[in-house]
Design an enzyme around this catalytic site. Structure first.
Site, PDB file in Angstrom:
ATOM      1  N   THR A 165       0.790  -1.229   0.000  1.00 33.87           N
ATOM      2  CA  THR A 165       0.000   0.000   0.000  1.00 33.87           C
ATOM      3  C   THR A 165       0.824   1.282   0.000  1.00 33.87           C
ATOM      4  OG1 THR A 165      -0.188  -0.057   2.425  1.00 33.87           O
ATOM      5  CG2 THR A 165      -1.947  -1.122   1.152  1.00 33.87           C
ATOM      6  N   ASP A 166       2.057   1.246   0.498  1.00 35.59           N
ATOM      7  CA  ASP A 166       2.814   2.491   0.681  1.00 35.59           C
ATOM      8  C   ASP A 166       3.037   3.255  -0.621  1.00 35.59           C
ATOM      9  OD1 ASP A 166       2.905   2.053   3.357  1.00 35.59           O
ATOM     10  OD2 ASP A 166       5.040   1.611   3.474  1.00 35.59           O
TER      11      ASP A 166
ATOM     12  N   LYS B 100      -2.624   7.499  -0.626  1.00 32.76           N
ATOM     13  CA  LYS B 100      -2.714   6.919   0.710  1.00 32.76           C
ATOM     14  C   LYS B 100      -2.659   8.058   1.724  1.00 32.76           C
ATOM     15  CE  LYS B 100      -0.727   3.438   3.786  1.00 32.76           C
ATOM     16  NZ  LYS B 100       0.279   2.359   3.980  1.00 32.76           N
TER      17      LYS B 100
END
Length: 453
Positions: free
Chosen positions: A184-185, A263
């Protein structure tokens, strides 16, 4: 296999203690400390653990961490290898179901906790995935391909190219949709890169990840994967999108355009948000609901036009009070080909870096300006500092996100080094990275719940 090779996840001091005791993963061991004596099975650990603890599975079924010191004594009592595999479910090909390709880039796509050993067992083959997430078998015929296994923070433009090439190959071979599990980063960097490189998409390309690992009761992995599969198999979207939790509960997932997503939280399950716009749609109660109509539509026949010309010599720099111009000079001296600034407010920076930026432009190194504010547009005609930057040739990137502008400049520089052409390309909307206006409801702290649509 040697003892050293079998100590998965252990390093430094604790590894030396285990090697000295000649124990292995799955060994039944006795650990004697000044405080207590423990007996259990030595479990594998994450490589990110420290070098002071080991993990035991006790007879009670609980896992515990035991601190190891110089005084700790370790003794092997027995050894029985753990079964580190997911049972496979065989599912026959169903011609009535869509064909979806899943391209692995790293991390755990889905997994199951083995409560006997305490191990988190990764799943990747279609049969393993159908076992770990049985709902997938009801949605599509799944084909899997593992490209590489890396942390998302280690992703590079060369990795983006490999992903794009594989996606194009799968689609042009007949896939009705593609799923890309991704850490996800940096998932929003990859979704932007694929948006620029995969032209004339006929089907959805869906990036998906997990904020909580599958061994945790609060994991979002399975629901995210199920929602991504539905989008890839059945939606009429033909773009690169990110599909992740839309709230902290398990009630719906949002479908974000690949160039407008970011994000926004380190650990919340609803960490991903569409910025300065609204999502394309959502998945709720196993149904896909489209909430806007300005997206590329799926077509029955079509081939991807792959464009992987990139120039990765680009830097993304956040400006800050007290910033010294030597940072910009160093980038120029190191022969960087482009600079993206995440400036303050409407697109400003300290006066200390104006002369270095002027030098960069004079040496044909494009400088693009975005805003750290994320929401809203760069407005460099409003104040004197912005006008000074425009005068020396800094490119105003409208409401492009800093990360997207970074990826886009890498893409644009792969095609031209002409400063005028670079300016025109960076200020032209290519795949949804720039919007004409910000919708009135796009700016909310907890953006757009499903009940609002």
């Amino acid at each position: 296999m040697t003892v050293k090779e079998e100590l998965q996840g252990y390093w430094g001091f604790v590894r030396k203690k285990l090697e000295t005791a000649k124990v292995r993963i799955w060994s039944e061991i006795e650990v004697i400390t000044p405080e207590a004596t423990y007996r259990g099975i030595l479990l594998p650990r994450s490589d990110m653990g420290d070098d002071k603890h080991l993990v035991l599975k006790l007879d009670t079924g609980y896992n515990i961490g035991v601190r190891v010191t110089e005084d700790t004594k370790i003794k092997e009592l027995g050894y029985k290898p753990g079964l580190y595999a997911i049972p496979e479910i065989q599912v026959e090909f169903d011609p009535k179901k869509p064909k979806v390709s899943l391209i692995g880039t790293g991390g755990t796509v889905a997994s199951r906790l083995d409560y006997r050993t305490g191990a988190v067992i990764p799943a990747f083959t279609p049969q393993e995935l159908f076992s770990a997430v049985p709902e997938l078998a009801e949605i599509c015929n799944l084909k899997t391909k593992l490209l590489f296994e890396i942390f998302s923070e280690d992703m590079t433009p060369n990795n983006w190219i490999k992903i794009a090439e594989t996606v194009a190959e799968e689609i042009n071979s007949g896939a009705d949709g593609v799923i890309i599990p991704h850490g996800t980063d940096t998932m929003h960097f990859t979704s932007s890169a694929l948006s620029f490189m995969l032209n004339d998409l006929p089907v959805p390309v869906v990036l998906v990840g997990s904020q909580r690992s599958s061994d945790r009761p609060s994991s979002d992995a399975a629901i995210n994967l199920i929602s991504a599969a539905r989008v890839a198999a059945f939606s009429d979207i033909a773009e690169v999108v990110v599909c992740m939790h839309g709230s902290s509960s398990d009630d719906y997932n949002l479908i974000h355009r690949g160039t407008r997503v970011r994000k926004m939280h380190t650990s919340r399950r609803d960490a991903f948000r569409t910025i300065a716009d609204i999502p394309i749609g959502l998945v709720k109660d196993n149904e896909i609901k489209i909430i806007r109509n300005d997206y590329r539509k799926r077509v029955k026949k079509g081939e991807v036009k792959l464009d992987t010309q990139l120039d990765p010599r680009v830097a993304l720099i956040y400006t800050y009070p007290g910033m010294d111009g030597d940072i910009i000079h160093k980038l120029i001296d190191l022969k960087y080909h482009g600079i993206v600034l995440a400036g303050t407010g409407l697109g400003h920076c300290p006066k200390t870096i104006i002369e270095p930026l002027k030098r960069a432009v004079e040496e044909d190194i494009p400088v693009a300006m975005t805003s750290q504010c994320l929401f809203g547009f760069v407005g460099m005609n409003v104040y004197e500092r912005g006008r000074d930057l425009l005068k020396i040739g800094v490119i105003p990137c409208k409401n492009m996100l800093p990360e997207t502008a970074y990826v886009k400049l890498i893409y644009v520089l792969g095609h031209t080094k002409n400063m005028k052409e670079i300016y025109e390309q960076m200020t032209t909307n290519l795949c949804g990275e720039i919007t004409d206006r910000e919708p009135y409801r796009a700016y909310q702290i907890f953006q757009v719940g499903a009940e609002n649509f």
